[in-house]
Structures are given as C-alpha cells and as structure tokens.
Design a protein around this motif. Structure first.
Motif, PDB file in Angstrom:
ATOM      1  N   SER A 234     -40.501 -15.967  16.491  1.00 11.51           N
ATOM      2  CA  SER A 234     -39.093 -15.596  16.686  1.00 11.51           C
ATOM      3  C   SER A 234     -38.741 -14.459  15.734  1.00 11.51           C
ATOM      4  O   SER A 234     -39.108 -14.510  14.559  1.00 11.51           O
ATOM      5  CB  SER A 234     -38.162 -16.796  16.486  1.00 11.51           C
ATOM      6  OG  SER A 234     -38.508 -17.504  15.323  1.00 11.51           O
TER       7      SER A 234
ATOM      8  N   TRP B 160     -36.712 -11.854  13.296  1.00 12.29           N
ATOM      9  CA  TRP B 160     -35.589 -11.901  12.343  1.00 12.29           C
ATOM     10  C   TRP B 160     -35.601 -10.612  11.535  1.00 12.29           C
ATOM     11  O   TRP B 160     -36.423 -10.475  10.627  1.00 12.29           O
ATOM     12  CB  TRP B 160     -35.705 -13.109  11.415  1.00 12.29           C
ATOM     13  CG  TRP B 160     -34.566 -13.245  10.463  1.00 12.29           C
ATOM     14  CD1 TRP B 160     -33.248 -13.025  10.730  1.00 12.29           C
ATOM     15  CD2 TRP B 160     -34.637 -13.631   9.078  1.00 12.29           C
ATOM     16  NE1 TRP B 160     -32.490 -13.261   9.603  1.00 12.29           N
ATOM     17  CE2 TRP B 160     -33.306 -13.633   8.575  1.00 12.29           C
ATOM     18  CE3 TRP B 160     -35.677 -13.986   8.221  1.00 12.29           C
ATOM     19  CZ2 TRP B 160     -32.996 -13.955   7.258  1.00 12.29           C
ATOM     20  CZ3 TRP B 160     -35.362 -14.315   6.913  1.00 12.29           C
ATOM     21  CH2 TRP B 160     -34.039 -14.306   6.438  1.00 12.29           C
TER      22      TRP B 160
ATOM     23  N   LEU C  44     -40.885 -14.134  12.536  1.00 12.61           N
ATOM     24  CA  LEU C  44     -41.050 -15.458  11.941  1.00 12.61           C
ATOM     25  C   LEU C  44     -42.057 -16.226  12.771  1.00 12.61           C
ATOM     26  O   LEU C  44     -41.946 -16.282  13.993  1.00 12.61           O
ATOM     27  CB  LEU C  44     -39.713 -16.194  11.912  1.00 12.61           C
ATOM     28  CG  LEU C  44     -38.599 -15.485  11.142  1.00 12.61           C
ATOM     29  CD1 LEU C  44     -37.331 -16.317  11.181  1.00 12.61           C
ATOM     30  CD2 LEU C  44     -39.026 -15.227   9.709  1.00 12.61           C
ATOM     31  N   TYR C  45     -43.031 -16.836  12.115  1.00 12.50           N
ATOM     32  CA  TYR C  45     -44.119 -17.500  12.824  1.00 12.50           C
ATOM     33  C   TYR C  45     -44.150 -18.979  12.494  1.00 12.50           C
ATOM     34  O   TYR C  45     -44.164 -19.376  11.331  1.00 12.50           O
ATOM     35  CB  TYR C  45     -45.457 -16.865  12.458  1.00 12.50           C
ATOM     36  CG  TYR C  45     -45.560 -15.466  13.018  1.00 12.50           C
ATOM     37  CD1 TYR C  45     -46.081 -15.240  14.283  1.00 12.50           C
ATOM     38  CD2 TYR C  45     -45.059 -14.385  12.297  1.00 12.50           C
ATOM     39  CE1 TYR C  45     -46.128 -13.963  14.815  1.00 12.50           C
ATOM     40  CE2 TYR C  45     -45.100 -13.099  12.815  1.00 12.50           C
ATOM     41  CZ  TYR C  45     -45.646 -12.900  14.076  1.00 12.50           C
ATOM     42  OH  TYR C  45     -45.676 -11.638  14.605  1.00 12.50           O
ATOM     43  N   SER C  46     -44.140 -19.760  13.563  1.00 10.44           N
ATOM     44  CA  SER C  46     -44.423 -21.178  13.457  1.00 10.44           C
ATOM     45  C   SER C  46     -45.676 -21.419  14.285  1.00 10.44           C
ATOM     46  O   SER C  46     -46.061 -20.560  15.084  1.00 10.44           O
ATOM     47  CB  SER C  46     -43.268 -22.004  14.021  1.00 10.44           C
ATOM     48  OG  SER C  46     -42.061 -21.679  13.353  1.00 10.44           O
TER      49      SER C  46
ATOM     50  N   GLY D  86     -39.101 -21.301  10.924  1.00  8.66           N
ATOM     51  CA  GLY D  86     -38.252 -20.120  11.050  1.00  8.66           C
ATOM     52  C   GLY D  86     -36.864 -20.381  10.486  1.00  8.66           C
ATOM     53  O   GLY D  86     -36.691 -21.150   9.525  1.00  8.66           O
TER      54      GLY D  86
ATOM     55  N   SER E 242     -34.214 -20.371  15.343  1.00  5.62           N
ATOM     56  CA  SER E 242     -35.587 -20.295  15.863  1.00  5.62           C
ATOM     57  C   SER E 242     -35.976 -21.455  16.790  1.00  5.62           C
ATOM     58  O   SER E 242     -36.602 -21.208  17.828  1.00  5.62           O
ATOM     59  CB  SER E 242     -36.588 -20.215  14.708  1.00  5.62           C
ATOM     60  OG  SER E 242     -36.321 -19.111  13.878  1.00  5.62           O
TER      61      SER E 242
ATOM     62  N   ASP F  80     -36.895 -18.635   5.344  1.00  6.76           N
ATOM     63  CA  ASP F  80     -37.446 -18.234   6.645  1.00  6.76           C
ATOM     64  C   ASP F  80     -38.537 -19.194   7.127  1.00  6.76           C
ATOM     65  O   ASP F  80     -39.122 -18.974   8.185  1.00  6.76           O
ATOM     66  CB  ASP F  80     -37.964 -16.782   6.597  1.00  6.76           C
ATOM     67  CG  ASP F  80     -38.926 -16.521   5.446  1.00  6.76           C
ATOM     68  OD1 ASP F  80     -38.801 -17.171   4.386  1.00  6.76           O
ATOM     69  OD2 ASP F  80     -39.801 -15.649   5.601  1.00  6.76           O
ATOM     70  N   HIS F  81     -38.811 -20.243   6.360  1.00  5.10           N
ATOM     71  CA  HIS F  81     -39.779 -21.270   6.777  1.00  5.10           C
ATOM     72  C   HIS F  81     -39.119 -22.627   6.991  1.00  5.10           C
ATOM     73  O   HIS F  81     -39.536 -23.386   7.846  1.00  5.10           O
ATOM     74  CB  HIS F  81     -40.914 -21.380   5.751  1.00  5.10           C
ATOM     75  CG  HIS F  81     -41.738 -20.129   5.696  1.00  5.10           C
ATOM     76  ND1 HIS F  81     -42.975 -20.017   6.258  1.00  5.10           N
ATOM     77  CD2 HIS F  81     -41.452 -18.905   5.182  1.00  5.10           C
ATOM     78  CE1 HIS F  81     -43.435 -18.785   6.095  1.00  5.10           C
ATOM     79  NE2 HIS F  81     -42.537 -18.092   5.433  1.00  5.10           N
TER      80      HIS F  81
END
Ligand SMILES: [Zn+2]
Length: 322
Positions: free
Chosen positions: A12, A14, A19-21, A35, A39, A69-70
């Motif tokens: 997603s 930003w 942003l990575y999941s 995210g 997200s 951001d996590h």
C-alpha cells in the motif's frame, strides 16, 4: 514439511514510501506488519481477494517493530479479523503499539534535538493521530526464541534483532528459512538514502547474526532499500541477494561508525549546516540527502553513535577516577 507455504507481498502506498506487509498462507493465516491506518481496508482486502483469501480469516498479526508505518494498521486489521487474530510484538517495542504518545516522546528524546523545528512535536502528534488506527494491548509479547504454530505443520520462530529499534524481531518460517526482518536490514536506507538505527552495536550484531546464523533462503524487507549506487532492491530477496544486502549493510555501518567516531573525537561543533553538529560525517560519507526529512535516519543514527561514545567516555572516566 511436505509442501512449502506461500508468501504474498501486500503493498500500500504512503507518500514517498511503499508500505509492505506479507501474507503467510498457512492453515492459520498470518500477516507480517500492517502499514498505516488505511492499509488493511484499502491495500490488504483487495490484494487478498485477488488470491482468493479473506482478511477475516487472518489469525496472526506479526509485527517486526513498533514504527508507525508498520504498526499503524494493526488495530484496524485486528478489527477486520473480528478481534480474533493474535497480535505479536517484542516487549521493548510494545509501548509503541499501546500509545501514540510513545512515538512523540521518542522523537523528542532523539532526533528532535537536532532538527530545530518548533512545530515538530505538533506535526508528529498529528501524524500519529492520522496513521495509527488505534492504541491497543498486544495479545502476545515476545523477546526472541519463541516458536509460534500457524496450524498444521507450519510454524515461525521469533529472533531478536535489535538495532533499528530496541525491540526489532525477525520471524522465520521453519523448514523453508523465509525470513521477515521489517527494517532490521537497511543497506543504504530507503527514500532518505541513509540507514536508520538507534543502537549501532545491536544493529551490527543483528546483521552478523542474520548473515552467519540464519542465512535466509528468502529475505523479506520492510521497504525497497537501496544499494550504494542508489538502485533499490526489491522487498523479496533470494539467498544470494540476501547475503549481498546483509554484507552491504555491514559495510555501510562500518563506514558510518568510522566517520561518526572521527567527528566525535574532533569534538562536536554546532554550525548552520543542516547536518550540524555532524557536518563532518556527511562530508566524509559524501551524504547529500536532506537530513531533516522525517523520519530523519541521519540524526537518529548519529544520535545512537553519540550516545554510545558518551557512555564509553563515562566508563573510562569511572575506570580512571573511580
Ligand atoms: Zn522502522
């Protein structure tokens, strides 16, 4: 294990960052990192639908560390699972899941000393309100060494890899050595072009541990970190790329360490350079990025070295005089 478990990156956007999941397609599905607030609904729901999976079936929310951001999407994701998922974080980073204010306090105690922005506290307070979906108590606190069953014969082991934050962890899928590290492996950093870590010695030891003991078959990164020439790695590295990224991260850390040590030995001097009081470090390294651009890894990292060197001097003084 007879069959390997599939891992799907969920992206997603930003601002300057992607942003990575990561979705681990286990009998009890897991998502690594969340995210920001938007997200889960905007990035994860459609990405999971595209592979025939549902967010409400997710049973594990595995957080690599406490940065906004996590963990920003953790509460929103937990809600979307009907509050049935377990939420896992290292105890040292848990305050950042429990409290938006913890992020502001960390900023004030660290990089804010150098940024000289009278609106910094207000801006970060506003950001934490916007991007953290909710304050919550984690359901499982870890310290490293735990093994978590994701159902069937799928399990992940938690490894403590402090440095980027004090409570950074890596999750390793047992049997296939897929390793999720969040931001614990930075190479030359992301958009700011500088690696960010609060604890230099911890960061170095964690990189060595990942390189020599874990030896990832796949390494999943929290951002597309950059090589020396500025070109980014992807976020999914094979064994060869993982080794190269770990080695590269150690090499840049050694260069920053040496430059920081020289700067500190010469005596920190304030000036109107944006890199002040670490101007000499930027010059030695040829770093020309904007050091004030949040999350300001330049100042976070150099404050980490400064704290280390100050502590060493105090120890020497105690040894000499005590
Ligand atoms: Zn981070």
């Amino acid at each position: 294990m007879t069959e390997s478990v599939a891992v799907h990156p969920l992206v997603s956007p930003w601002g300057r960052f992607g942003l990575y999941s990561f979705f681990i397609d286990a009998p009890e599905p897991a998502i690594v990192d969340t995210g920001i607030a938007s997200s889960p609904a905007e990035g994860m729901v459609p990405a999971l639908a595209a592979i025939g999976r549902r967010i409400e079936d997710v049973r594990w929310i595995l957080l690599t560390h406490g940065h906004i951001d996590h963990i920003g999407g953790a509460y929103a994701l937990w809600e979307l699972t009907g509050r049935r998922a377990q939420v896992v974080i290292h105890e040292a980073d848990a305050p950042m899941l429990r409290s938006r204010r913890a992020h502001v306090d960390e900023y004030l105690a660290g990089r804010a000393q150098y940024l000289d922005d009278p609106d910094g506290e207000a801006k970060l307070t506003e950001a934490t309100n916007a991007v953290i979906s909710g304050e919550m108590e984690p359901t499982l606190l870890v310290r490293g060494g735990e093994t978590i069953s994701l159902g069937g014969d799928v399990s992940v082991t938690v490894h403590s890899v402090p440095g980027h934050t004090r409570g950074s962890v890596a999750y390793v899928i047992n049997g296939q050595n897929d390793v999720f590290v969040g931001d614990a492996v930075q190479v030359h950093g992301a958009a700011n072009g500088f690696p960010g870590f609060v604890d230099p010695a911890g960061y170095r030891a964690s990189l060595q541990y990942l390189r020599d003991q874990i030896r990832p078959r796949h390494l999943y990164l929290g951002h597309p970190y950059r090589r020396a020439d500025g070109t980014p790695y992807g976020v999914e590295l094979d064994a060869g790329q993982a080794e190269e990224a770990l080695q590269g991260s150690l090499e840049i850390e050694a260069r920053v360490n040496s430059a920081a040590h020289d700067c500190w030995s010469a005596g920190l001097q304030g000036s109107d350079s944006p890199y002040s009081p670490f101007t000499r470090v930027a010059e030695d390294l040829g770093y020309e990025g904007d050091p004030a651009l949040e999350p300001s890894p330049f100042f976070t990292t150099l404050n980490g070295y400064r704290t280390t060197f100050d502590r060493m001097t105090e120890d020497e003084e105690i040894n000499t005089h005590g």
